[in-house]
Write an enzyme that holds these catalytic residues in place. Sequence first.
Site, PDB file in Angstrom:
ATOM      1  N   TYR A 121      37.269  63.539   9.688  1.00  0.00           N
ATOM      2  CA  TYR A 121      38.830  63.399   9.008  1.00  0.00           C
ATOM      3  C   TYR A 121      37.851  63.553   7.285  1.00  0.00           C
ATOM      4  CZ  TYR A 121      39.918  60.885  12.730  1.00  0.00           C
ATOM      5  OH  TYR A 121      40.204  60.278  14.543  1.00  0.00           O
ATOM      6  N   PHE A 155      47.721  57.849  17.147  1.00  0.00           N
ATOM      7  CA  PHE A 155      49.092  58.316  17.172  1.00  0.00           C
ATOM      8  C   PHE A 155      50.139  57.137  17.777  1.00  0.00           C
ATOM      9  CE2 PHE A 155      52.867  61.093  16.802  1.00  0.00           C
ATOM     10  CZ  PHE A 155      52.833  61.278  15.278  1.00  0.00           C
ATOM     11  N   PRO A 156      49.682  55.533  17.359  1.00  0.00           N
ATOM     12  CA  PRO A 156      50.670  54.946  18.186  1.00  0.00           C
ATOM     13  C   PRO A 156      51.399  54.443  17.405  1.00  0.00           C
ATOM     14  CG  PRO A 156      48.538  53.586  16.138  1.00  0.00           C
ATOM     15  CD  PRO A 156      48.017  54.938  17.020  1.00  0.00           C
ATOM     16  N   LEU A 157      51.643  54.956  16.232  1.00  0.00           N
ATOM     17  CA  LEU A 157      53.640  54.788  15.682  1.00  0.00           C
ATOM     18  C   LEU A 157      54.197  55.721  15.105  1.00  0.00           C
ATOM     19  CD1 LEU A 157      52.426  52.308  12.227  1.00  0.00           C
ATOM     20  CD2 LEU A 157      52.996  51.781  14.758  1.00  0.00           C
ATOM     21  N   GLY A 182      59.092  57.404  15.431  1.00  0.00           N
ATOM     22  CA  GLY A 182      60.208  58.712  14.935  1.00  0.00           C
ATOM     23  C   GLY A 182      61.687  57.964  14.974  1.00  0.00           C
TER      24      GLY A 182
END
Length: 286
Positions: free
Chosen positions: A65, A210-212, A215
């Site tokens: 990261y 990517f839990p959120l 979209g």
Amino acid sequence: MTSTTQKSGEFTLGNALTVQRLGYGTMQLTGDGVWGPPRDHDEAVRVLRRAVELGVNFIDTADSYGPVVAEPLIREALHPYPDGLVIATKAGLTRAGPGDWRPVGRPEYLRQQAEMSLRHLGVEQIPLFQLHRIDPQVPLDDQVGELKKLQDEGKINLIGLSEVSVDEVKAARDIVDIASVQNLYNLADRSAEDLLDYATAENIGFIPWFPLATGELAGAGSKLGALAADKNASPSQLALAWLLARSPAMLPIPGTSSVAHLEDNLAAADIELSEADVRALDDAVA
């Protein structure tokens, strides 16, 4: 804001490290494409400190990261670390530019990166060290075997895997105990359902990245938006509450570079979903 993560419940990783189930992921603290420093360094530091103030004791990061941005930020913001804080880091993906991720699982490379993470985080032992990707060019035994050597040497405590299949987890468990798995999973993408069910049955922590990814589900007039309004919650909070309700082994790590968004996300711990609520959310993306 008085809410903390405590209402999200607890999970014990590897029968050794107990964490609040709602944690924080650091990927969004870096620049565009997960490359370079944050746009607002001081806000990044504030986000990390505020997360801990609100009860977060599970922080997910990786050497890639930035690269070498998120780990030093954690040290700057939080060292000396409070008791009970579990920092999970990863190695096994190299970077050649923004959005460019390439797996490298050679044992000597994984060892080097573990040593660098120890230095960057300022710790004598990494609480949870995850293989960021299985390198198809290197035998799994060599990759996981090197992590076991590091564990035997006391340099890492627990071992996890990222973006794996059930069969790959089973093969890795023939070599060493696996405390966690981390795969893409959210309300709109449940392709890792079989892995989640396996992890739940085997008491392995499941960390959805990517839990959120709400979209269009969160757009104006969407079903998720309507359900969130009924709960007096944001769509993101509802998506996180759904994850927490899905499995007691679920450990969501929503990331953000904003204190305001962090506080909104962590308020998901206050939301209680009935079985009917969960079914309605399931149907929203059926």
